[in-house]
Design a protein around this motif. Structure first.
Motif: not given
Lengths: 285, 439
Positions: A269, A272-273, A275
């Motif tokens: 996560s 992803l954050y 990104s």
């Protein structure tokens, strides 16, 4: 009109808050289970193997006279995190303890040569045999009550092992206004509603209900091989822990897997954050 | 909203395929080039989260079926066989059982998001109705799935719910007999529920395709409720929406994992670990948490048929929602009054859920007896659920139609990209639009 609706709704909200905070100790409700500390509590909890072995002994010498445990097989005793697991025997069917315990039981079978009904010593592949051949037989021997199967009992009662421990240690002399039928025993932790058999004040109906099982444990009833003093409290705690293992044998594996999975998801996560921030860097939104 | 396709096949193979079955073009137009409003907040990630839920339920479900024994005699033991003897069976089963709850958490958030931001209004009525159909199918699937372990709650829940259909005049009895496959809930009931529980998820998947199709025709709504007018209002789906959805999914999976690994039975009922016994009725039959508000509505009506109609009506009213809301403004962000009633609706739904879990005659405020109205004390859960039910229907049938005509909405920005910032209410709000988030 619309304002009225909102006033009513605000009242609902207030009531909701009140009922969330209210205790539930009215008649017809048993006492909440005692607070017990278990080694298998919490995200890193593990079964205490010595406790499982003691609990198994209580089950075998006391409970199994009436209670079946048909979903558990002898090999499970030697499974990882089980009462008789040893690193030396990664295949539980090789466990000398599981084999020895199985061999002490007689299992109903059919002779493959003659077709006769026979009994043979158990193997690790066998399940724990039930003490009674069928439900009517079990009821006939227990005053009409059916001793529940133990395989998933710790999951089948609200409160789980703490409930089992509380019930076993919670037997009390019934108050004299309570009419106790023959073959019944008062227990404040047993679910039930005693309003109908209570002779005293209506506001003081005792909590709990009746159970057909007489207090099954006594101090010194089981001799623990590890020298642990054999009190009722100890026996109850150990057998409750054993039943939790029987109901959820993969619990430790589950919690350990969960730790890795959640750690992975947290890192993922985070990536992803990062990104997301990078992709949206030049976009107003 | 999907304009002309910009997909250009680059290799001979894709060119060959594109002129025969433009499936790559479809995927490209739908999930890469598709223009999404640039102001979508995290509530919009629940579409992706729900897709993950559906796929996860189908995959774990198919694996469970490989080990499950759909018979009254063997179902309970086979579920325990999965838990004990099947490799990672405990994981698959807990994923499936808790996955149902996660699916409903996500769908409720998704629906409330649609309600708040007016995503049901023209031109998205069909999109909304397809969503309602998916929700209805989910309810049926979830109910039949809960019956399959054949525990006490499975069995008696099935008895209660199937008996409800018997309330319908003339056809009721035939419907229940048909559902039961006999004259009581028994092995044939389990078998048909099993067959339907396997079938319905694929019907859900089919309606999801229609739902996404309708979405791509009308385009996504957004927190402002203003249709994108130019390229400045949108960003391509990939990478902008994909990366945000992926982050949302990942955070949701953490919640999912906490339930699977640390409290796998917290959302279930202990009684369902007792094998079904038609002769012993549990003291207190409660459905799964996601049905509780409807269960409360059912019990709020003193008449059986009335209760059943109210329960189905509570879902039925959602189908009519696009035509009940008379407001010209789409997003409640610019409707202060509607926003307040929406907040009350949220509280009322939670209260209904609470009432559904309680015995109807129990006191809401303990040890306080007020006065009897009709059939119960006013301080009882049945009366609380009656007031809440009244508000639930009142919100859709009275408040929304009237409010649209009488309220004065705040000024709505012209476009997404350049909102009129003079009014504080039209400034972007929420975590996404916070200044520190503008990367």
């Amino acid at each position: 009109m619309l304002r009225k609706v909102s006033v009513i709704a605000a009242a609902f909200g207030l009531m909701g808050g009140l009922l969330a905070a209210s205790p539930s100790l009215a008649a017809g409700h048993p006492l909440p289970p005692k607070d017990v500390h278990w080694s298998f509590e919490g995200p890193f909890g593990k079964f205490d193997q010595a406790q499982l072995q003691r609990g198994f002994k209580v089950y075998r010498e006391v409970c199994s006279a009436c209670h079946s445990m048909t979903l558990v097989s002898f090999r499970n005793l030697g499974d990882k995190d089980g009462p008789f697991y040893s690193e030396k025997y990664s295949n539980p069917n090789d466990s000398p303890w599981a084999k020895a315990i199985a061999a002490e039981y007689q299992i109903n079978d059919i002779d493959s040569e003659t077709g006769d009904v026979i009994q043979r010593p158990g193997t690790t592949a066998d399940h724990f045999p039930a003490p009674f051949p069928n439900e009517p037989a079990a009821r006939a021997s227990n005053g009409g009550a059916m001793p529940p199967d133990f395989s998933v009992l710790a999951k089948a009662r609200s409160g789980g092992p703490a409930y089992i421990y509380s019930l076993l240690t919670g037997y009390k002399t019934p108050p004299k206004e309570l009419t106790v039928a023959a073959g019944q025993h008062y227990n404040p932790y047993m679910p039930g509603d005693l309003t109908g058999v209570w002779g005293g004040s209506h506001d003081h109906v005792p909590p709990g209900g009746f159970i057909a099982m007489a207090p099954p444990l006594k101090d010194g009833l089981v001799t623990f091989d590890d020298g642990t003093p054999s009190t009722v409290d100890q026996q109850a705690k150990d057998v409750a822990a054993f039943l939790m293992w029987a109901a959820e044998p993969k619990m430790v594996e589950r919690k350990q897997t969960g730790f890795a999975v959640i750690l992975y998801l947290l890192l993922f996560s985070g990536l992803l954050y990062a990104s997301y921030r990078r992709v949206w860097r030049n976009q107003s939104h | 909203m999907s304009g002309h396709s910009t997909y250009e096949p680059k290799t001979p193979v894709t060119r060959w395929l594109d002129s025969r079955l433009p499936i790559i073009r479809l995927g490209y137009d739908s999930f890469i080039d598709y223009p999404t409003p640039r102001n979508l907040n995290y509530w919009w990630t629940f579409g992706a989260i729900l897709s993950v839920c559906l796929v996860s339920q189908i995959i774990t479900g198919v694996i469970l079926v490989m080990h499950y024994n759909p018979s009254a005699a063997g179902a309970f033991a086979s579920v325990e066989h999965i838990m004990r003897d099947v490799n990672y069976g405990w994981l698959i089963r807990y994923m499936h059982a808790n996955g149902a709850s996660m699916f409903f958490i996500a769908v409720y958030i998704h629906m409330l998001r649609g309600l708040y931001y007016g995503s049901y209004k023209a031109p998205r009525e069909v999109l909304w109705i397809l969503g309602c159909i998916i929700y209805l199918l989910m309810m049926a699937t979830g109910f039949m799935g809960y019956v399959l372990p054949w525990g006490q709650m499975s069995f008696h829940g099935a008895v209660v719910i199937t008996n409800l259909l018997g309330a319908f005049p003339i056809v009721g009895e035939s419907i229940t007999t048909l559902l039961w496959g006999g004259f009581a809930v028994d092995n044939p009931t389990l078998n048909r529920f099993f067959a339907l529980h396997y079938l319905l998820p694929f019907m859900i998947a089919g309606v999801v395709v229609l739902h996404i199709w309708a979405l791509h025709v009308a385009g996504q709504n957004n927190p402002m409720g203003v249709e994108p007018k130019s390229k400045a209002d949108t960003v391509p789906f990939t990478p902008y929406a994909t990366v945000k959805d992926a982050f949302g999914v990942s955070v949701f999976l953490i919640l999912f994992a906490i339930f699977i690994f640390y409290m796998p039975n917290a959302l279930g009922h202990a009684d369902n670990y007792i094998p079904a016994n038609p002769l012993v009725t549990p003291a207190h039959i409660v459905p799964e948490w996601y049905y509780l508000p409807f269960y409360a509505i059912l019990r709020a009506v003193p008449d059986k048929l009335g209760g059943v109609l109210a329960m189905f009506g509570a879902i039925g009213v959602l189908f009519a929602l696009p035509w009940l809301d008379t407001s010209k403004v789409r997003s409640m962000r610019y409707r202060p009054m509607a926003k307040m009633y929406f907040a009350i609706l949220l509280v009322v739904c939670i209260i209904l859920g609470f009432c559904g879990a309680k015995l109807p005659d129990d006191h809401v405020i303990p040890h306080l007896t007020t006065f009897r109205v009709i059939d119960a004390d006013l301080n009882s859960f049945v009366w609380l659920s009656r007031f809440a039910t009244l508000y639930y229907f009142g919100f859709f049938l009275v408040i929304l139609p009237v409010l649209g005509l009488v309220e004065k909405p705040l000024p709505v920005p012209e476009t997404i990209a350049s909102p009129a910032l003079s009014h504080p209410a039209s400034a972007p709000d929420g975590a996404v639009a916070a200044p520190e988030m503008k990367g």
